[in-house]
Design a protein around this motif. Structure first.
Motif, PDB file in Angstrom:
ATOM      1  N   ALA A 215      10.336  10.761   4.411  1.00  0.00           N
ATOM      2  CA  ALA A 215       9.233  10.523   5.347  1.00  0.00           C
ATOM      3  C   ALA A 215       8.040   9.892   4.635  1.00  0.00           C
ATOM      4  N   LYS A 216       7.816  10.298   3.390  1.00  0.00           N
ATOM      5  CA  LYS A 216       6.691   9.777   2.602  1.00  0.00           C
ATOM      6  C   LYS A 216       6.842   8.286   2.327  1.00  0.00           C
ATOM      7  N   LYS A 217       8.082   7.817   2.234  1.00  0.00           N
ATOM      8  CA  LYS A 217       8.309   6.388   2.002  1.00  0.00           C
ATOM      9  C   LYS A 217       7.836   5.542   3.174  1.00  0.00           C
ATOM     10  N   GLY A 218       7.800   6.145   4.349  1.00  0.00           N
ATOM     11  CA  GLY A 218       7.354   5.427   5.536  1.00  0.00           C
ATOM     12  C   GLY A 218       8.453   4.553   6.114  1.00  0.00           C
ATOM     13  N   GLY A 219       8.050   3.650   6.995  1.00  0.00           N
ATOM     14  CA  GLY A 219       8.993   2.709   7.577  1.00  0.00           C
ATOM     15  C   GLY A 219       9.280   2.967   9.039  1.00  0.00           C
ATOM     16  N   ALA A 220       9.656   1.907   9.717  1.00  0.00           N
ATOM     17  CA  ALA A 220      10.092   1.955  11.107  1.00  0.00           C
ATOM     18  C   ALA A 220      10.939   0.715  11.341  1.00  0.00           C
ATOM     19  N   SER A 221      11.726   0.712  12.393  1.00  0.00           N
ATOM     20  CA  SER A 221      12.580  -0.441  12.673  1.00  0.00           C
ATOM     21  C   SER A 221      12.824  -0.561  14.167  1.00  0.00           C
ATOM     22  N   SER A 222      13.172  -1.764  14.579  1.00  0.00           N
ATOM     23  CA  SER A 222      13.483  -2.035  15.980  1.00  0.00           C
ATOM     24  C   SER A 222      14.185  -3.380  16.068  1.00  0.00           C
ATOM     25  N   TYR A 253       8.290  -5.964   6.530  1.00  0.00           N
ATOM     26  CA  TYR A 253       8.953  -6.231   5.255  1.00  0.00           C
ATOM     27  C   TYR A 253       8.166  -7.311   4.524  1.00  0.00           C
ATOM     28  N   GLY A 254       8.039  -7.196   3.212  1.00  0.00           N
ATOM     29  CA  GLY A 254       7.218  -8.124   2.455  1.00  0.00           C
ATOM     30  C   GLY A 254       7.733  -9.547   2.406  1.00  0.00           C
ATOM     31  N   PHE A 255       8.986  -9.746   2.839  1.00  0.00           N
ATOM     32  CA  PHE A 255       9.586 -11.085   2.807  1.00  0.00           C
ATOM     33  C   PHE A 255       9.858 -11.586   4.225  1.00  0.00           C
ATOM     34  N   SER A 256       9.030 -11.202   5.148  1.00  0.00           N
ATOM     35  CA  SER A 256       9.074 -11.559   6.563  1.00  0.00           C
ATOM     36  C   SER A 256       9.866 -10.542   7.364  1.00  0.00           C
ATOM     37  N   ASP A 257       9.530 -10.411   8.659  1.00  0.00           N
ATOM     38  CA  ASP A 257      10.250  -9.482   9.524  1.00  0.00           C
ATOM     39  C   ASP A 257      10.565 -10.164  10.850  1.00  0.00           C
ATOM     40  N   ALA A 549       5.217   0.231   6.882  1.00  0.00           N
ATOM     41  CA  ALA A 549       5.593  -0.757   5.885  1.00  0.00           C
ATOM     42  C   ALA A 549       6.386  -0.054   4.790  1.00  0.00           C
ATOM     43  N   LEU A 550       7.705   0.037   4.977  1.00  0.00           N
ATOM     44  CA  LEU A 550       8.570   0.747   4.028  1.00  0.00           C
ATOM     45  C   LEU A 550       8.577   0.080   2.657  1.00  0.00           C
ATOM     46  N   ALA A 552       7.416  -1.031  -0.530  1.00  0.00           N
ATOM     47  CA  ALA A 552       6.234  -0.684  -1.325  1.00  0.00           C
ATOM     48  C   ALA A 552       5.537  -1.906  -1.901  1.00  0.00           C
ATOM     49  N   ARG A 553       6.252  -3.015  -2.006  1.00  0.00           N
ATOM     50  CA  ARG A 553       5.642  -4.223  -2.568  1.00  0.00           C
ATOM     51  C   ARG A 553       4.555  -4.793  -1.655  1.00  0.00           C
ATOM     52  N   THR A 554       4.504  -4.351  -0.417  1.00  0.00           N
ATOM     53  CA  THR A 554       3.430  -4.810   0.466  1.00  0.00           C
ATOM     54  C   THR A 554       2.094  -4.206   0.058  1.00  0.00           C
ATOM     55  N   ARG A 555       2.111  -3.195  -0.776  1.00  0.00           N
ATOM     56  CA  ARG A 555       0.869  -2.501  -1.125  1.00  0.00           C
ATOM     57  C   ARG A 555       0.375  -2.881  -2.514  1.00  0.00           C
ATOM     58  N   GLY A 556       0.633  -4.125  -2.906  1.00  0.00           N
ATOM     59  CA  GLY A 556       0.239  -4.600  -4.225  1.00  0.00           C
ATOM     60  C   GLY A 556      -1.164  -5.152  -4.283  1.00  0.00           C
ATOM     61  N   ASP A 557      -1.398  -6.046  -5.268  1.00  0.00           N
ATOM     62  CA  ASP A 557      -2.756  -6.472  -5.593  1.00  0.00           C
ATOM     63  C   ASP A 557      -3.202  -7.745  -4.891  1.00  0.00           C
TER      64      ASP A 557
END
Length: 637
Positions: A215-222, A253-257, A549-550, A552-557
């Motif tokens: 759950a801590k990792k987060g994420g959702a899908s559809s 997703y960091g590489f488009s969704d 945002a599952l 984690a690379r979306t939360r970078g610098d």
């Protein structure tokens, strides 16, 4: 002397070609009536470039409200561009849900972790006091594998140079492949299993802890996405419609969704593309005209795409696998499909494939004929071949047919990365990136290679914190130079792009080969001063405080590994947006690409709470932009 003459002749020839292509002409790919509107991802002609006599906003701040006309909170995140036609504005988001706020998830995680560790330590202490032989055996068997695995990580340059956010995923991936990683994983599992089987309460606590970790990792899908219509003057939400898909997609997703493709409008209807396998047409009032679904190819993962929307006359262009039963094309490859915008009927499919990482660009050939440039190649097993480019005609007997194909000599591992680009081209040249170090220009008349020049020897303008000024370091050689190929734009003989993992914007002269890098600030302080050379993070949360945002690379610098939106060019200003919502405005015409080229550094929201991989749109004299949390109208005029 002969060599010098040939070099000068080549330079003059290409320079004349580039000057001739800067001559303004009426574009055959311009959407009718779209002046000062933004009808699709790349604007009126799909190039991401516009010329205007209107006042253009260059300086603003969402944090302070400076030059902000309005902003509207979004019910969920998304990645599409923003289409605007007069008083209507369109974008797509992922479907909202009722998941818990991340603050509550963290609280539950901390409780579960504390309960588990308390029981674990108690059980280890009990087994130690007891002198349990089995426990001592698995504990001893763990020592050497753990030591050897840590040594592997210490020696791995990729792991050591990665950010703290990326390291866990890199280590996990290495562990699956490395012999010593596998040995350590097996020994660790044996150690834990032995302890757990000795205590039922511990086993129960462990299962609760594992659930909390997930759950801590987060994420959702559809599989579905939502098309939203807003009033472009006020930001009021007018209507929302579901665009059905066929394959479930991870949010943000960091590489488009699934929301990546920008809606399209011609002022009469609006079209939305769901990268998870759907397409629909609505009237501007929200009445359904037609809809269709399709199944994305799983042959080249991930199936969500960087490809963006393209409208040419009555045709909508999309990337899809072949229709069922097509024996002339590869079932797991992607091709460019043309659909009638009024009916949704398929009109033609290219024989040449393209990868779904590729963003085609409309343009005109030297003889004024409309065409679109597509590319193939790239990482993660994308299957389409041959690596390289195809220019697809859009008129007459050449409609849907390749005018030429170009294939680099180098293998996909080095050359195929150009297919990850926003495929900029003009009547004389096309842009193609190699992996890190080189860039090529291709003759768009013949499809022949014009030249290939290195990108990793640069004149670098670095910011000196002690002097408060940029200082030039000449001919700096960069190792493992990473260019944001999709975050690039060409103007005349210059190519501009963001650098990955380092806070620089680059300018590459395709004729002289001169590379200039200018260091950019990584944040803005409350007093308006800049933060330099300090990595930043964002929370990855949507407006409701949910972590969907599952990745984690979306939360970078801000300059991290993800597909940032394409830059937009308005007159001579180029707007680059990084992942933490800073918008850098640079002057493409700057004589030297130093501090004088920096026009402004703007924000799209609160520090540490803003994320965006979107491109901005310019219409009605305003800039429209978005983040995971809100959509923003910039410019008070």
């Amino acid at each position: 002397m002969k060599v010098l003459f040939k070099l000068l002749s080549s330079y003059l020839l290409i320079s004349l070609v580039l000057l001739s292509c800067n001559t303004p002409q009426k574009s055959s790919v311009l959407i009718a009536g779209s002046q000062n509107q933004w009808p699709m991802s790349g604007g009126p002609d799909g190039s991401w470039k516009v010329k205007t006599d209107l006042k253009v906003p260059t300086k603003w701040s969402v944090r302070t409200g400076e030059n902000i006309k309005w902003k509207t909170t979004l019910p969920e995140g998304g990645q599409s561009g923003i289409a605007v036609w007069r008083d209507k504005l369109f974008l797509t988001i992922n479907p909202p849900n009722n998941d818990a706020k991340y603050s509550d998830v963290l609280s539950q995680f901390n409780t579960a972790k504390a309960a588990y560790n308390l029981l674990l330590n108690s059980e280890i202490e009990r087994l130690t006091k007891k002198g349990d032989a089995g426990f001592y055996a698995v504990k001893k068997a763990l020592i050497l594998p753990e030591k050897e695995w840590n040594a592997v990580l210490e020696k791995n340059k990729h792991y050591q140079e990665a950010s703290a956010i990326e390291k866990p995923a890199i280590a996990q991936n290495m562990m699956r492949k490395d012999k010593k990683g596998k040995a350590y994983s097996k020994a660790l599992e044996s150690y834990k299993s032995y302890i757990h089987k000795k205590s039922n309460p511990l086993n129960v606590a462990y299962k609760s802890y594992q659930k909390a970790i997930q759950a801590k990792k987060g994420g959702a899908s559809s599989a579905d996405i939502i098309l939203m219509c807003l009033n472009s003057n006020s930001g009021d939400i007018l209507w929302s419609k579901t665009i059905k898909g066929t394959v479930s997609s991870q949010y943000n997703y960091g590489f488009s969704d699934a929301t990546t493709p920008c809606p399209i409008t011609d002022g009469k209807n609006v079209w939305a593309i769901n990268a998870s396998g759907g397409m629909a047409c609505y009237s501007l009032e929200g009445d359904l005209v037609w809809e269709r679904t399709w199944k994305p190819s799983m042959g080249g993962k991930p199936f969500n795409k960087q490809f963006d929307s393209v409208l040419f006359e009555d045709l909508i262009l999309n990337t899809e696998p072949p229709v069922e039963g097509d024996t002339t094309r590869h079932a797991n490859w992607n091709y460019l499909h043309a659909f009638n915008k009024n009916t949704g009927a398929r009109i033609w499919v290219t024989k040449e494939a393209l990868t779904h990482y590729n963003t085609p660009i409309l343009g005109e050939t030297k003889d004024g004929k409309p065409a679109v440039l597509i590319g193939r190649g790239g990482p993660h097993g994308v299957p389409e071949r041959p690596v390289g480019l195809s220019l697809i005609g859009l008129s007459g007997e050449n409609e849907g047919q390749a005018l030429w194909n170009w294939e680099p000599k180098e293998p996909n591992e080095f050359s195929g990365w150009g297919a990850l680009s926003t495929q900029h081209w003009d009547a004389h040249k096309a842009s193609w990136f190699y992996k890190g170090d080189d860039h090529a220009i291709i003759n768009t008349v013949s499809g022949a290679l014009i030249s290939k020049k290195p990108l990793n020897v640069v004149n670098q303008f670095n910011f000196d914190v002690s002097t408060g000024k940029h200082h030039l370091s000449k001919n700096v050689s960069l190792n493992h130079h990473q260019n944001q190929r999709h975050c690039n734009i060409s103007e005349g003989e210059n190519l501009f792009y963001m650098v990955r993992y380092s806070p620089f914007i680059a300018r590459h002269n395709v004729i002289t080969g001169i590379n200039e890098h200018i260091e950019m600030p990584q944040e803005i302080n409350e007093d308006g001063s800049f933060v330099w050379r300090k990595d930043q993070k964002n929370d990855g949360l949507n407006a409701k405080g949910q972590l969907h945002a599952l990745d984690a690379r979306t939360r970078g610098d801000g300059f991290q590994k993800c597909f940032l939106g394409s830059p937009t060019m308005i007159n001579n200003y180029i707007y680059f947006t990084n992942a933490i919502g800073l918008v850098y405005v640079v002057d493409a015409n700057a004589k030297t690409f130093d501090a004088s080229a920096i026009v402004a550094v703007n924000d799209l929201g609160k520090k540490g709470e803003t994320w965006s991989v979107n491109s901005l749109s310019f219409a009605n004299g305003h800039i429209y932009h978005r983040t995971m949390k809100e959509i923003i109208c910039i410019g008070n005029n």
